[in-house]
Write an enzyme that holds these catalytic residues in place. Structure first.
Site, PDB file in Angstrom:
ATOM      1  NE  ARG A  36      -3.191  -6.910   2.590  1.00 12.89           N
ATOM      2  CZ  ARG A  36      -2.998  -5.598   2.716  1.00 12.89           C
ATOM      3  NH1 ARG A  36      -4.039  -4.782   2.647  1.00 12.89           N
ATOM      4  NH2 ARG A  36      -1.794  -5.111   2.907  1.00 12.89           N
ATOM      5  N   GLY A 104      -3.212   4.408  -2.554  1.00 17.05           N
ATOM      6  CA  GLY A 104      -1.844   3.919  -2.553  1.00 17.05           C
ATOM      7  C   GLY A 104      -1.762   2.440  -2.273  1.00 17.05           C
ATOM      8  CB  SER A 177       6.249  -0.387   4.195  1.00 14.89           C
ATOM      9  OG  SER A 177       5.239  -0.219   3.211  1.00 14.89           O
ATOM     10  CG  ASP A 330      -3.530   4.112   7.796  1.00 17.23           C
ATOM     11  OD1 ASP A 330      -2.695   4.806   7.178  1.00 17.23           O
ATOM     12  OD2 ASP A 330      -3.905   2.998   7.391  1.00 17.23           O
TER      13      ASP A 330
END
Length: 449
Positions: A36, A104, A177, A330
């Site tokens: 980011r 991803g 998500s 994760d």
């Protein structure tokens, strides 16, 4: 210059640690924040300095992509980067295909940026990424007016015909998500009006935090039982701001787990990011009886940070509610390894998101444990692990499926297994944790690649 060449295969046989693990280390920068930081700096006016940037393969792909879109992206020292942004809405059309490697996160977030700029672009990735679904992102982004063309099932390569004047979006996530939420918000940056995202369960909020850091107007309101509504005012004046990237809690998880499992160990990981939407694993470990100590708490770059010390000791099984999954999505492979050594059964609920990670991470985690003598079952979207209360049998070959977290989880498993554990490939660890084996050896793991 940084390298993004595909690594050669690196198998590893892991033997049980012969001495306790000990020492104080720092893990690489947070991958989510690193992606980011590069993207937002490229969209902002002026020069942004980034320190602590993760220099793994995934993040280097993002750096290359932003460079291809016209930003000036320069590595000035290890972990230290300079980005001269072009300003919102002024990215240039790339001359070539954007190769996102194994990432991803990069592919999905970048889709939001590309959809909301008047240009044509194509994204691809490695074999793993080309098999991962993109429709969960492209479906909502199509409402901006952008057009997407992909392989069957919405898989990469993906061609994007972006729009210079995108429509603002109002979207409710069907499942929690952070990647989909972030893609929608990034598309809304260049849209006149207000973009609104509803999430049923709060997911990691690095996008919201960093958008505010660069000058965007973002508000968050509660929605129902644990959900949130995020509202973004479009076309803000994004202005360059320096970013300090904290240590990645997902990377720290492997070091801390090893210290909890190898008898007699005590290891400190310095400067770990402690965003409350990322620390579900630490909560769960403490519920299992882990001796996990927090010190030196502080705030850096808008994110809470601290030092974590793990001390080995007995652990017991746990029942993890589904609503905690987004804060530790994760970390389930390494948590499953910990649960395999704990006494009694553990149940991890609501893991549907694991099916669309670098691999089908749910089935891959089950295979990792079963091949090493652990009893594990899947019921719906829940994973049930029967702990041994000590060393697992081991002796299996783990197929990592080009998934870095599986490779690291298997490595930790081998450190406390009765028989050596073979890992078919550890090369992809570098996508998120460059230097993992060296760091583990610095605290006494004795890994021989």
């Amino acid at each position: 210059m940084e390298s993004i060449n595909a690594p050669a295969s690196r198998p590893l046989t892991v033997h049980a640690a012969t001495t306790p693990l000990a020492g104080a280390v720092a893990v690489p920068g947070d991958k989510s924040i690193s992606h980011r930081a590069l993207m937002f700096a490229a969209l902002a006016r002026g020069e942004t300095g980034i320190t602590g940037l993760l220099e793994g393969e995934d993040v280097l792909r993002t750096a290359a992509a932003m460079r291809a879109l016209g930003a000036i992206v320069t590595r000035t020292a290890p972990g230290t980067w300079q980005v001269i942004g072009r300003g919102l809405g002024t990215l240039q059309e790339p001359d070539d295909v954007l190769d996102m490697g194994n990432s991803g996160t990069a592919a999905r977030l970048l889709s939001g940026i590309l959809a909301s700029h008047g240009m044509f672009s194509v994204m691809t990735g490695d074999g793993s990424l080309r098999g991962r679904p993109m429709k969960r992102v492209t479906d909502p982004l199509s409402a901006t007016g952008a057009r997407f063309t992909s392989r069957s099932g919405g898989r990469l390569p993906l061609a994007i015909e972006g729009v210079a004047d995108p429509a603002p979006l109002s979207y409710r996530l069907p499942v929690a998500s952070a990647q989909v939420k972030s893609a929608v918000l990034l598309a809304g940056l260049n849209a006149a009006g207000t973009t609104r995202v509803e999430e049923p369960v709060a997911t990691r909020d690095h996008t919201e935090n960093m958008l505010r850091h660069f000058g965007a107007e973002v508000s968050v309101a509660p929605l129902g039982a644990g959900g949130r509504v995020i509202t973004l005012t479009g076309r803000p004046d994004l202005v360059a701001r320096d970013v300090a990237v904290p240590g990645d809690p997902s990377s720290a998880a492997f070091v801390l787990a090893a210290a909890l499992l190898v008898p007699g160990s005590s290891v400190t990981v310095r400067g770990v990011g402690l965003n409350p939407l990322r620390t579900g694993l630490f909560t769960t470990l403490r519920e299992m009886g882990a001796d996990l100590r927090l010190s030196n708490e502080r705030v850096e770059g808008g994110e809470p940070v601290g030092d974590l010390t793990a001390v080995a000791g007995p652990l017991h099984g746990v029942d993890v509610p589904a609503e905690r999954a987004p804060s530790m999505i994760d970390e389930y492979p390494i948590l499953a390894v910990v649960a395999a050594h704990a006494s009694g059964p553990s149940r991890f609920r609501g893991l549907e998101e694991l099916r669309v990670k670098e691999s089908d991470r749910l089935s891959a985690t089950v295979a990792l444990l079963q091949r090493n003598g652990v009893t594990v079952d899947v019921v719906g979207d829940d994973m049930l692990v029967t702990g041994t209360g000590g060393a697992v049998p081991g002796g299996g070959l783990v197929e990592t499926r080009m998934d870095h977290r599986l490779a690291m989880s298997a490595t930790v498993l081998g450190l406390v297994a009765a028989e050596p554990v073979k890992v078919d490939d550890t090369a992809f660890i570098d996508t998120s944790f460059p230097g993992f084996i060296d760091l583990m050896n610095s605290i006494g793991a004795g890994l021989v690649a």
